[in-house]
Scaffold this motif. Sequence first.
Motif, PDB file in Angstrom:
ATOM      1  N   VAL A 325       0.834  -1.211   0.000  1.00 19.04           N
ATOM      2  CA  VAL A 325       0.000   0.000   0.000  1.00 19.04           C
ATOM      3  C   VAL A 325       0.869   1.262   0.000  1.00 19.04           C
ATOM      4  O   VAL A 325       0.723   2.133  -0.855  1.00 19.04           O
ATOM      5  CB  VAL A 325      -0.933   0.007   1.235  1.00 19.04           C
ATOM      6  CG1 VAL A 325      -1.716   1.319   1.302  1.00 19.04           C
ATOM      7  CG2 VAL A 325      -1.878  -1.183   1.181  1.00 19.04           C
ATOM      8  N   ILE A 326       1.780   1.340   0.945  1.00 19.47           N
ATOM      9  CA  ILE A 326       2.571   2.567   1.082  1.00 19.47           C
ATOM     10  C   ILE A 326       3.579   2.695  -0.068  1.00 19.47           C
ATOM     11  O   ILE A 326       3.764   3.783  -0.627  1.00 19.47           O
ATOM     12  CB  ILE A 326       3.285   2.603   2.449  1.00 19.47           C
ATOM     13  CG1 ILE A 326       2.237   2.553   3.574  1.00 19.47           C
ATOM     14  CG2 ILE A 326       4.148   3.839   2.578  1.00 19.47           C
ATOM     15  CD1 ILE A 326       1.233   3.687   3.563  1.00 19.47           C
ATOM     16  N   GLY A 327       4.217   1.579  -0.428  1.00 17.50           N
ATOM     17  CA  GLY A 327       5.139   1.615  -1.570  1.00 17.50           C
ATOM     18  C   GLY A 327       4.420   2.030  -2.842  1.00 17.50           C
ATOM     19  O   GLY A 327       4.915   2.845  -3.616  1.00 17.50           O
ATOM     20  N   GLY A 328       3.237   1.467  -3.047  1.00 15.99           N
ATOM     21  CA  GLY A 328       2.447   1.815  -4.238  1.00 15.99           C
ATOM     22  C   GLY A 328       2.037   3.274  -4.231  1.00 15.99           C
ATOM     23  O   GLY A 328       2.091   3.963  -5.258  1.00 15.99           O
ATOM     24  N   ALA A 329       1.617   3.763  -3.069  1.00 13.54           N
ATOM     25  CA  ALA A 329       1.203   5.172  -2.971  1.00 13.54           C
ATOM     26  C   ALA A 329       2.397   6.089  -3.195  1.00 13.54           C
ATOM     27  O   ALA A 329       2.287   7.134  -3.854  1.00 13.54           O
ATOM     28  CB  ALA A 329       0.573   5.434  -1.602  1.00 13.54           C
ATOM     29  N   GLN A 330       3.559   5.689  -2.673  1.00  9.15           N
ATOM     30  CA  GLN A 330       4.761   6.505  -2.890  1.00  9.15           C
ATOM     31  C   GLN A 330       5.112   6.577  -4.373  1.00  9.15           C
ATOM     32  O   GLN A 330       5.513   7.629  -4.873  1.00  9.15           O
ATOM     33  CB  GLN A 330       5.941   5.921  -2.105  1.00  9.15           C
ATOM     34  CG  GLN A 330       5.819   6.152  -0.601  1.00  9.15           C
ATOM     35  CD  GLN A 330       6.955   5.508   0.169  1.00  9.15           C
ATOM     36  OE1 GLN A 330       7.575   4.548  -0.298  1.00  9.15           O
ATOM     37  NE2 GLN A 330       7.210   6.010   1.361  1.00  9.15           N
ATOM     38  N   ARG A 331       4.947   5.462  -5.060  1.00  9.70           N
ATOM     39  CA  ARG A 331       5.210   5.476  -6.507  1.00  9.70           C
ATOM     40  C   ARG A 331       4.266   6.433  -7.214  1.00  9.70           C
ATOM     41  O   ARG A 331       4.671   7.192  -8.088  1.00  9.70           O
ATOM     42  CB  ARG A 331       5.072   4.062  -7.089  1.00  9.70           C
ATOM     43  CG  ARG A 331       6.353   3.253  -7.030  1.00  9.70           C
ATOM     44  CD  ARG A 331       6.228   1.979  -7.865  1.00  9.70           C
ATOM     45  NE  ARG A 331       5.259   1.047  -7.300  1.00  9.70           N
ATOM     46  CZ  ARG A 331       5.556   0.144  -6.363  1.00  9.70           C
ATOM     47  NH1 ARG A 331       6.792   0.047  -5.910  1.00  9.70           N
ATOM     48  NH2 ARG A 331       4.639  -0.668  -5.901  1.00  9.70           N
ATOM     49  N   ILE A 332       2.975   6.385  -6.863  1.00  8.68           N
ATOM     50  CA  ILE A 332       1.990   7.284  -7.480  1.00  8.68           C
ATOM     51  C   ILE A 332       2.376   8.740  -7.230  1.00  8.68           C
ATOM     52  O   ILE A 332       2.249   9.598  -8.107  1.00  8.68           O
ATOM     53  CB  ILE A 332       0.578   7.002  -6.915  1.00  8.68           C
ATOM     54  CG1 ILE A 332       0.095   5.630  -7.379  1.00  8.68           C
ATOM     55  CG2 ILE A 332      -0.411   8.095  -7.339  1.00  8.68           C
ATOM     56  CD1 ILE A 332      -1.150   5.138  -6.664  1.00  8.68           C
ATOM     57  N   LEU A 333       2.885   9.010  -6.034  1.00 12.00           N
ATOM     58  CA  LEU A 333       3.238  10.384  -5.659  1.00 12.00           C
ATOM     59  C   LEU A 333       4.615  10.788  -6.178  1.00 12.00           C
ATOM     60  O   LEU A 333       5.020  11.937  -6.024  1.00 12.00           O
ATOM     61  CB  LEU A 333       3.207  10.529  -4.132  1.00 12.00           C
ATOM     62  CG  LEU A 333       1.818  10.351  -3.492  1.00 12.00           C
ATOM     63  CD1 LEU A 333       1.937  10.265  -1.976  1.00 12.00           C
ATOM     64  CD2 LEU A 333       0.882  11.486  -3.893  1.00 12.00           C
ATOM     65  N   GLY A 334       5.332   9.829  -6.775  1.00 15.80           N
ATOM     66  CA  GLY A 334       6.660  10.134  -7.302  1.00 15.80           C
ATOM     67  C   GLY A 334       7.693  10.351  -6.210  1.00 15.80           C
ATOM     68  O   GLY A 334       8.686  11.059  -6.419  1.00 15.80           O
ATOM     69  N   LEU A 335       7.457   9.725  -5.042  1.00  8.07           N
ATOM     70  CA  LEU A 335       8.394   9.895  -3.932  1.00  8.07           C
ATOM     71  C   LEU A 335       9.556   8.917  -4.085  1.00  8.07           C
ATOM     72  O   LEU A 335       9.378   7.783  -4.513  1.00  8.07           O
ATOM     73  CB  LEU A 335       7.704   9.654  -2.590  1.00  8.07           C
ATOM     74  CG  LEU A 335       6.562  10.605  -2.240  1.00  8.07           C
ATOM     75  CD1 LEU A 335       5.903  10.191  -0.935  1.00  8.07           C
ATOM     76  CD2 LEU A 335       7.076  12.041  -2.147  1.00  8.07           C
TER      77      LEU A 335
END
Length: 356
Positions: A325-335
């Motif tokens: 979840v967090i890794g995927g969200a970070q990817r979406i956010l370009g972090l």
Amino acid sequence: MPAFTRLFPGLLASLFLVCGCGTLPRAGRPEPRQGDEIVAAGRFFHTGARVVLWLDPGGYDAYRVERRFAPLAKSDWEDSKAELKTLNSPNRYGLRRAGLTTNEIERVRGGGWDLPLLQRTVDQFVLHFDVAGTSRNCFRVLQDDRDLSVHFLLDLDGTIYQTLDLKERASHATIANDRSVGVEIANIGAYPVGGKNPFAEWYRTNTTGQTRITIPERFGESGIRTPHFIGHPARNEPVRGSIHGEEYVQFDFTPEQYAALTQLTASLCRIFPRLKCQYPVDANGQLIRRKLSATEFENYHGVLGHFHVQEDKDDPGPAMDWDRVIGGAQRILGLEPPKKAASGPLLTPRARDLRR
Ligand SMILES: [Zn+2]
């Protein structure tokens, strides 16, 4: 001023109206929605996931005071209060007061939130499993039986239901309610290893060996919006793990739920700058599997589980794949993932999965 305008000022104004040169939309024109919007302080934000608002057909409306699934003639507040001692207030939600000045409380008590004030207030996103199995059943329990509320329900097929504007203080996680947004993820829950559990009723194995979710018939209408949907846990076998030092077992959430939760997490982290895209980790970058201390909780700004807030809670359970979840969200956010493991507790996301 040209002579033409001096002679015919009314004509010029009429020309603007006729040709539509003005910027005002035509009265009564419907405003299109894409079906992925959530609402914060009266503003719409895209998530990239399917969202049903409390405003929409088939939505779950936590603003209403009557019970949603009781017989209509007995559903109003007066009858509900008389029938159920667990219902204390017609409002299942309240006012986010913590951190606000007296003037600000006076301004927002009637609903007058603006986005900057809400962005200053919200810095946690609390994940729950619902132990109700489906979002429909979860809303029934919260609204009709328990006098509780939560901003989002996430159903087995990945549909997100928003039941309240994020400006509201939903009753889902005690001391976190003032500063958090909450989601109840449909899942029958985690149970002590070796103890009783309802898995035989909720999970069956296909002839191919794949585990599928079987909603018991006594629940009636499932409310799941995807026609003929059959849910499968993301991992075929039950997942074991410790929470508060006790061993629990739980079937995983569905891939559809993970996809929607990832989009929702990224959206919330973008809408609320103080909500960091991370989960609670120890000095080695490992998930903290216990309630946070008072100081840790106070200083934590990010995504967390209900068990991080309260010792008497074990959700979202050992099956929750935080990195997914967090890794995927970070990817979406370009972090960018951190270069090394956390140097201090709590504040750095574990992100090894970002490299896969
Ligand atoms: Zn919970």
